[in-house]
Design a protein around this motif. Structure first.
Motif, PDB file in Angstrom:
ATOM      1  N   HIS A 145      43.776  51.964  42.994  1.00 46.54           N
ATOM      2  CA  HIS A 145      44.344  50.718  42.719  1.00 46.54           C
ATOM      3  C   HIS A 145      43.450  49.691  43.185  1.00 46.54           C
ATOM      4  CE1 HIS A 145      47.932  52.674  40.225  1.00 46.54           C
ATOM      5  NE2 HIS A 145      47.236  53.136  41.210  1.00 46.54           N
ATOM      6  N   LEU A 146      43.465  48.135  42.623  1.00 45.68           N
ATOM      7  CA  LEU A 146      43.227  47.160  43.659  1.00 45.68           C
ATOM      8  C   LEU A 146      44.121  46.266  43.192  1.00 45.68           C
ATOM      9  CD1 LEU A 146      39.320  46.577  40.861  1.00 45.68           C
ATOM     10  CD2 LEU A 146      39.935  47.557  43.092  1.00 45.68           C
ATOM     11  N   SER A 147      43.904  45.664  44.215  1.00 51.42           N
ATOM     12  CA  SER A 147      44.565  44.492  44.931  1.00 51.42           C
ATOM     13  C   SER A 147      44.056  42.572  43.860  1.00 51.42           C
ATOM     14  CB  SER A 147      45.098  43.537  45.859  1.00 51.42           C
ATOM     15  OG  SER A 147      43.577  43.424  46.285  1.00 51.42           O
ATOM     16  N   PRO A 148      45.207  41.913  43.197  1.00 51.67           N
ATOM     17  CA  PRO A 148      44.425  40.589  42.858  1.00 51.67           C
ATOM     18  C   PRO A 148      43.221  40.191  43.560  1.00 51.67           C
ATOM     19  CG  PRO A 148      46.650  40.649  42.867  1.00 51.67           C
ATOM     20  CD  PRO A 148      46.662  42.024  43.784  1.00 51.67           C
ATOM     21  N   ALA A 149      43.141  40.249  44.778  1.00 49.24           N
ATOM     22  CA  ALA A 149      41.973  39.524  45.524  1.00 49.24           C
ATOM     23  C   ALA A 149      41.197  40.005  44.713  1.00 49.24           C
ATOM     24  CB  ALA A 149      42.102  39.289  47.890  1.00 49.24           C
ATOM     25  N   SER A 150      40.845  41.779  45.165  1.00 52.69           N
ATOM     26  CA  SER A 150      39.345  42.320  45.284  1.00 52.69           C
ATOM     27  C   SER A 150      39.254  42.419  43.567  1.00 52.69           C
ATOM     28  CB  SER A 150      40.280  43.917  45.481  1.00 52.69           C
ATOM     29  OG  SER A 150      40.329  44.215  47.021  1.00 52.69           O
ATOM     30  N   MET A 186      47.592  32.657  42.662  1.00 53.85           N
ATOM     31  CA  MET A 186      47.954  32.883  43.941  1.00 53.85           C
ATOM     32  C   MET A 186      48.291  34.314  44.733  1.00 53.85           C
ATOM     33  SD  MET A 186      52.385  31.939  44.912  1.00 53.85           S
ATOM     34  CE  MET A 186      52.099  30.336  43.934  1.00 53.85           C
ATOM     35  N   ASP A 187      47.984  34.977  44.359  1.00 57.32           N
ATOM     36  CA  ASP A 187      47.593  36.282  45.159  1.00 57.32           C
ATOM     37  C   ASP A 187      46.439  37.020  45.551  1.00 57.32           C
ATOM     38  OD1 ASP A 187      50.858  36.812  44.569  1.00 57.32           O
ATOM     39  OD2 ASP A 187      51.374  37.824  43.057  1.00 57.32           O
ATOM     40  N   ALA A 188      46.219  36.466  44.886  1.00 56.46           N
ATOM     41  CA  ALA A 188      44.144  36.902  44.956  1.00 56.46           C
ATOM     42  C   ALA A 188      43.403  35.852  46.030  1.00 56.46           C
ATOM     43  CB  ALA A 188      43.588  36.507  43.776  1.00 56.46           C
ATOM     44  N   SER A 189      44.550  35.171  46.448  1.00 56.19           N
ATOM     45  CA  SER A 189      43.104  34.934  47.995  1.00 56.19           C
ATOM     46  C   SER A 189      42.855  35.922  48.896  1.00 56.19           C
ATOM     47  CB  SER A 189      44.628  33.813  49.082  1.00 56.19           C
ATOM     48  OG  SER A 189      45.586  34.994  49.216  1.00 56.19           O
ATOM     49  N   LEU A 190      41.457  35.503  49.134  1.00 53.54           N
ATOM     50  CA  LEU A 190      40.651  36.100  49.887  1.00 53.54           C
ATOM     51  C   LEU A 190      40.607  36.161  51.350  1.00 53.54           C
ATOM     52  CD1 LEU A 190      37.210  35.572  47.795  1.00 53.54           C
ATOM     53  CD2 LEU A 190      39.060  37.492  47.452  1.00 53.54           C
TER      54      LEU A 190
END
Length: 330
Positions: free
Chosen positions: A55-60, A164-168
């Motif tokens: 699985h990937l996060s929104p940021a990844s 919003m959730d994809a902050s690096l």
């Protein structure tokens, strides 16, 4: 007087036998359907995701699209006419509903080419499935594995808060000399903290152009799955212990693009001391066996190594950097 046959009795018996035969046929058909359903369920249950699905996060996912660290194809598996639009960074996704995925990924059926207008991706590349639920993207990964695609990345969920959730995570960069010191290749022994330096390049790159002594090999497209492995499975697959979330981990590739993405994946899994060696193998120049070379993809002709002069580390600058980063034993 002619004899009279008991017609009523004969008809009743015939009707009873007919009903009995119909009942048997209905029962047998139901049993066959039940048996077929059980076999189909068993066949489906025996199909599993590849061990390299993760699985990937929104940021990844966002950084994967922006930096393109390795070949991949993003597939939107939601039903046609899905209500919620995809984020801008995923607008170029290939749309294939999950119910049509198996036909699309089966070469002899040719549905991928019909739907997309191009050849299906190579089984060596990575498929990235995005969908409305975890269940749907897992189903897509199971289908892909059955079709020979072992590397799958998954994002299933609500896209409304994606941006919003994809902050690096902040990048923690490390110089060549500091990386060499952590590997014990320069400077006095025992003054640096223990660190695991992961070489994220492909097998062919390491074989053709050499590797930095002391680094461990883990191809970048396997990082998400590796992060989800238990310690025992990690060691069995990669041949060295899995670093703990409190350990110092340094990501290294040819330059730093793959390393930066891998560091984000590690940050998503709770690693607090993950660094990026900013110059990569291309900028090593401390050892003639580690050659500098231009970027190329699998299947392309490997470039000739580039000539360079050996360089000398700067001990004072290295010590200062390591102290500032908290990587030197005081």
């Amino acid at each position: 007087m002619p004899s009279i046959t008991n017609v009523g009795g004969s008809v009743t018996s015939a009707l009873a036998l007919t009903l009995l035969a119909w009942g048997f046929r209905l029962f047998r058909a139901a049993a066959l359907r039940s048996d077929a359903a059980k076999k189909a369920h068993a066949k489906h249950a025996s199909r599993k995701m590849s061990r390299f699905a993760a699985h990937l996060s929104p940021a990844s996912l966002r950084l994967l699209v922006e930096s393109d660290p390795f070949p991949h194809t993003i597939v939107d598996i939601r039903p046609t006419g899905a209500k919620d639009p995809l984020p801008d960074c995923l607008k170029e996704s290939t749309a294939i509903p999950v119910r049509e995925l198996e036909a699309a990924l089966t070469p002899r059926k040719g549905n991928w080419q019909e739907a997309v207008g191009s050849e299906p991706p190579s089984p060596e590349s990575t498929l990235v499935f995005v969908g409305d639920s975890q269940q749907d993207v897992k189903e897509a990964a199971v289908i892909a594995a059955a079709c020979g695609y072992q590397k799958c990345l998954l994002f299933g969920g609500d896209f409304s808060d994606f941006d919003m959730d994809a902050s690096l995570a902040p990048k923690k960069m490390l110089s060549r000399d500091a990386t060499a010191a952590l590997l014990g290749l320069v400077g006095p022994a025992g003054v640096c903290v223990d660190a695991c330096v992961l070489d994220l390049r492909r097998h062919d790159e390491r074989a053709l152009y050499g590797c930095i002594p002391g680094t461990k090999h883990l191809p970048v497209d396997q990082i998400p799955a590796a992060m989800e492995m238990e310690d025992e499975a990690w060691k069995k697959v990669y041949g060295f212990p899995k670093p703990g979330v409190g350990d110092v981990v340094v990501m290294q590739c040819r330059t730093n693009r793959r390393a930066a993405w891998a560091a984000q994946v590690c940050a998503d899994h709770g690693y607090k001391s993950c660094f990026v060696y900013k110059s990569g193998a291309y900028g090593w120049r401390l050892d003639p066996s580690v050659k500098a070379y231009a970027s190329y993809e699998m299947g392309e002709c490997p470039p000739e190594p580039e000539p360079f002069g050996l360089e000398v580390p700067d001990p004072a600058a290295t010590a200062k950097e390591l102290i500032e980063l908290g990587l030197m034993r005081l």
